[in-house]
Scaffold this motif. Structure first.
Motif, short mmCIF file in Angstrom:
data_model
loop_
_atom_site.label_atom_id
_atom_site.label_comp_id
_atom_site.label_asym_id
_atom_site.label_seq_id
_atom_site.Cartn_x
_atom_site.Cartn_y
_atom_site.Cartn_z
N ALA A 79 0.53 -3.47 -15.32
CA ALA A 79 1.94 -3.61 -15.66
C ALA A 79 2.87 -3.12 -14.57
CB ALA A 79 2.23 -2.86 -16.96
N ASP A 80 2.32 -2.39 -13.59
CA ASP A 80 3.15 -1.85 -12.50
C ASP A 80 3.31 -2.82 -11.34
OD1 ASP A 80 3.40 0.79 -13.73
OD2 ASP A 80 1.29 1.05 -13.22
N GLY A 81 2.69 -4.01 -11.44
CA GLY A 81 2.73 -4.94 -10.31
C GLY A 81 4.13 -5.28 -9.87
N CYS A 82 5.02 -5.47 -10.82
CA CYS A 82 6.40 -5.81 -10.46
C CYS A 82 7.08 -4.69 -9.70
CB CYS A 82 7.20 -6.15 -11.72
SG CYS A 82 6.76 -7.74 -12.44
N LEU A 83 6.88 -3.46 -10.17
CA LEU A 83 7.51 -2.33 -9.49
C LEU A 83 6.93 -2.14 -8.10
CD1 LEU A 83 9.42 0.05 -9.44
CD2 LEU A 83 7.70 1.41 -10.67
N VAL A 84 5.63 -2.30 -7.95
CA VAL A 84 5.02 -2.22 -6.62
C VAL A 84 5.68 -3.23 -5.68
CG1 VAL A 84 2.91 -2.66 -5.29
CG2 VAL A 84 2.80 -1.33 -7.40
N GLY A 85 5.87 -4.45 -6.19
CA GLY A 85 6.51 -5.48 -5.38
C GLY A 85 7.95 -5.13 -5.02
N CYS A 132 0.83 -1.20 0.00
CA CYS A 132 0.00 0.00 0.00
C CYS A 132 0.88 1.26 0.00
CB CYS A 132 -0.92 0.00 1.21
SG CYS A 132 -2.06 1.41 1.30
N THR A 133 1.93 1.26 0.82
CA THR A 133 2.85 2.39 0.83
C THR A 133 3.50 2.57 -0.53
OG1 THR A 133 3.27 2.03 3.19
CG2 THR A 133 4.85 3.39 1.99
N ALA A 134 3.86 1.45 -1.17
CA ALA A 134 4.42 1.53 -2.52
C ALA A 134 3.43 2.16 -3.48
CB ALA A 134 4.81 0.13 -3.00
N SER A 157 15.65 5.32 -4.65
CA SER A 157 16.51 4.80 -5.72
C SER A 157 15.79 3.71 -6.50
CB SER A 157 17.82 4.27 -5.13
OG SER A 157 18.65 3.76 -6.16
N THR A 158 15.09 2.83 -5.79
CA THR A 158 14.31 1.78 -6.45
C THR A 158 13.28 2.37 -7.40
OG1 THR A 158 14.60 0.31 -4.54
CG2 THR A 158 12.81 -0.22 -6.06
N ILE A 159 12.62 3.44 -6.97
CA ILE A 159 11.59 4.07 -7.79
C ILE A 159 12.20 4.81 -8.98
CG2 ILE A 159 9.77 5.82 -7.82
CD1 ILE A 159 9.28 5.17 -4.86
N LYS A 217 15.07 4.68 -10.48
CA LYS A 217 15.80 3.91 -11.50
C LYS A 217 14.90 2.95 -12.26
CE LYS A 217 20.33 4.14 -9.27
NZ LYS A 217 21.46 3.35 -8.71
N SER A 218 13.63 2.92 -11.93
CA SER A 218 12.72 1.99 -12.59
C SER A 218 12.38 2.47 -13.99
CB SER A 218 11.43 1.84 -11.76
OG SER A 218 10.67 3.04 -11.83
N ARG A 219 11.95 1.53 -14.80
CA ARG A 219 11.53 1.85 -16.17
C ARG A 219 10.29 2.74 -16.17
NH1 ARG A 219 12.58 -0.35 -21.23
NH2 ARG A 219 10.84 -0.51 -22.71
N ALA A 220 9.42 2.56 -15.20
CA ALA A 220 8.22 3.39 -15.12
C ALA A 220 8.56 4.86 -14.87
CB ALA A 220 7.30 2.88 -14.01
N PHE A 221 9.68 5.12 -14.20
CA PHE A 221 10.08 6.49 -13.91
C PHE A 221 10.87 7.10 -15.05
CE2 PHE A 221 12.50 9.96 -12.09
CZ PHE A 221 11.62 10.54 -11.20
N THR A 222 11.71 6.34 -15.70
CA THR A 222 12.64 6.89 -16.70
C THR A 222 12.12 6.80 -18.13
OG1 THR A 222 13.81 4.77 -16.88
CG2 THR A 222 14.63 6.35 -15.25
N HIS A 223 11.02 6.04 -18.34
CA HIS A 223 10.49 5.87 -19.69
C HIS A 223 9.01 6.27 -19.73
CE1 HIS A 223 14.16 3.60 -20.12
NE2 HIS A 223 13.92 3.39 -21.41
N ARG A 224 8.48 6.29 -20.93
CA ARG A 224 7.07 6.62 -21.12
C ARG A 224 6.57 6.00 -22.42
NH1 ARG A 224 8.58 12.17 -22.88
NH2 ARG A 224 9.41 11.82 -24.97
N ARG A 225 5.27 5.93 -22.51
CA ARG A 225 4.64 5.64 -23.80
C ARG A 225 3.45 6.56 -23.94
NH1 ARG A 225 -0.09 3.09 -22.73
NH2 ARG A 225 -0.17 1.63 -20.98
#
Length: 563
Positions: free
Chosen positions: A519-525, A502-504, A543-545, A547-555
């Motif tokens: 698609a964010d399930g892995c990052l949440v985990g 939940c905090t994630a 740092s975990t957040i 450096k993630s693809r969700a933070f550094t990329h987009r579509r």
């Protein structure tokens, strides 16, 4: 390639974004069954929990999610003006309240735009006057002082400020309308008008990320300046500083080691207090205590000053976790808090050495006052004026900490009064209400949590009895685990995987501007894993957040998606 949208061209965009004034409906005091859910980006219940699916391996090329257009919140607006222009007037405090929902990121009402125009005019005039009459500090705006027919100075000033205000490079073609505005009459008045127009441009008021052309689902890295903007608003709730701009200009910001260095630098900067004042305020709702109104006859000691100290206690507490780079999970059971003499006396803590004006860190080891569950900001804001509300307190824990708040109750199913039930205790009154099948499902989940906090009275003092009846502060978690009192509840929450996930969710909703989806399930985990990792401080969590693809990329957008 940047969109070119001048001040005159903003009008149709403004009309498209206006969705009209919105109102709120509040439940009357004590109408616990009808409480509206706490919702929104960074606060309340962000949606169904998404952990790592069992048996699934998280691939590095996971979908980073959609690009989201985000309007600056009031806090972000004030912080940005502070860092751009050295302005400390905080005009955003007079703006209509952000409703904290993902959809609100797109809303720009006529009233709000009028506030933006008034603020821009007032701030520009004040900064201009200050920098024209003082040369003691490096100017934020007047890198030169236009006068007469000095169009070269006016253009240089506009271009330099636009680069900072738009948070990316700009060219003369994009600024043509601003130049024309500055040169249309008196050069000083025109230049000030151009700067005001920059501050009401969508490129200032919104954080705009341009999706890749072509395939709507194409994934690409953020541009260097978009990445700098995401990073600065995630950690500072403000615009990038000169260092981030330099790294973006050089194209090196996206390197893993550079990002790691910047995260640590930014969290060590005083501006990282925004995580306590903005993100934590949305998540934990501690400012809601400022509008609480405990019954003045029953609790004459509760003054506006005391309520303000309660809000500041939680803010300072969260700030301490950030400054000390402590694990964020410590918010549940840290053995310290912050109090001034008045708040400490209210809590029954020692007051020796404490000031009447300033909050100081105090030790609460061995006390039933550890962590966020012992803060007045939570306890008072979840209480009606004359009594406690285990329902509201249980719902707060279930919603904000476990992301499992119940749905709204059936219409008309209010909890009966003590007189109607002849119940001697709050526990008995709620037990009678839970007999109804239509109420039992939800109240069986939240009531037992809130009852475990009932030793705190409506204004956050610790007590042993109510109306001569001893208090039973035993409780039960939704999974059936029993506990007794707030400290045991905090211990169970610390071990509960739902709290970590939940905090994630809250962190990612704040950072990405959208509710985590499939698609964010892995990052949440992964973020949840970092949260509970022994010794992992807030810098490692971020740092975990970051450096993630969700933070550094987009579509780009996919038709049918919602924020």
């Amino acid at each position: 390639m940047h969109h070119r949208l001048s001040r005159p061209a903003f009008v149709p965009v403004l009309l498209a974004l206006m969705v009209g004034c919105q109102g709120r409906v509040s439940a009357p005091d004590g109408a616990e069954s009808g409480d509206s859910a706490i919702a929104g980006a960074g606060g309340g219940e962000p949606g169904p929990l998404l952990g790592i699916p069992e048996g699934q391996t998280c691939a590095a090329n996971v979908d980073p999610g959609r690009t989201v257009l985000r309007r600056l919140t009031a806090d972000e607006y004030d912080n940005t003006l502070r860092d751009l222009l050295g302005d400390a007037s905080t005009p955003g405090r007079g703006f209509p309240a952000d409703d904290q929902s993902a959809a609100d990121q797109l809303i720009l009402t006529g009233l709000l735009f009028e506030k933006y125009e008034t603020a821009a005019s007032t701030v520009v005039d004040a900064v201009w006057q200050r920098e024209m009459t003082s040369s003691k500090t490096e100017p934020h705006l007047l890198i030169c002082k236009p006068s007469g027919g000095d169009t070269a100075c006016a253009r240089r000033l506009i271009k330099t400020f636009a680069r900072k205000a738009f948070r990316r490079p700009v060219d003369d073609a994009e600024l043509a309308a601003y130049y024309k505005l500055a040169e249309s009459g008196d050069i000083v008045a025109g230049t000030k008008a151009a700067v005001r127009a920059l501050l009401t441009s969508p490129f200032f008021l919104f954080r705009i990320e341009v999706p890749s052309a072509g395939d709507a689902s194409k994934v690409s890295p953020l541009s260097p300046h978009e990445l700098a903007t995401r990073l600065s608003y995630a950690l500072w709730a403000s615009t990038p500083d000169a260092r981030l701009d330099q790294l973006a200009d050089s194209g090196t910001l996206a390197k893993s080691d550079v990002l790691q260095t910047e995260i640590r630098r930014m969290l060590a900067d005083p501006k990282a207090e925004a995580l306590a004042t903005s993100f934590s305020a949305r998540w934990l709702g501690f400012r809601e205590v400022l509008s609480s109104r405990p019954d003045a006859q029953m609790f004459p000691e509760v003054t506006p000053a005391l309520l303000a100290s309660m809000a500041l206690e939680t803010e300072r507490f969260m700030r301490e976790l950030i400054v000390q780079d402590r694990p964020l999970i410590d918010l549940l059971d840290a053995e310290f808090t912050f109090a001034d003499a008045g708040l400490a006396q209210h809590y029954g803590l020692p007051t020796a050495g404490l000031s009447e004006q300033a909050l100081t860190r105090v030790d609460v080891a061995g006390q039933a006052r550890r962590g966020i569950l012992g803060h007045g900001s939570f306890l008072v804001s979840t209480s009606p004026p004359t009594r406690t509300s285990p329902v509201k307190r249980g719902k707060w824990v279930a919603g904000r900490l476990l992301c499992s708040a119940p749905p709204p109750p059936p219409p008309g199913e209010d909890i009966p009064s003590e007189a109607a039930t002849q119940a001697k205790t709050e526990r008995e009154r709620l037990a009678i209400h839970r007999v109804k099948p239509q109420c039992a499902g939800c109240h069986e989940l939240i009531d037992p949590i809130g009852l475990g906090l009932d030793r705190y009275d409506p204004v956050g003092k610790f007590r042993d009895e109510v109306k001569g009846q001893p208090i039973d502060d035993s409780g039960v978690m939704p999974d059936g685990t029993a506990f007794k009192g707030p400290n045991e509840l905090a211990t169970l929450l610390r071990k509960d995987r739902r709290f970590a996930e939940c905090t994630a969710h809250h962190l990612l909703t704040w950072t990405l501007g959208r509710v985590p989806q499939g698609a964010d399930g892995c990052l949440v985990g992964e973020v949840a894993d970092t949260l509970v990792k022994p010794g992992a401080g807030i810098s490692e969590l971020w740092s975990t957040i970051v450096k993630s693809r969700a933070f550094t990329h987009r579509r780009g957008d996919v038709q049918g998606e919602t924020p």
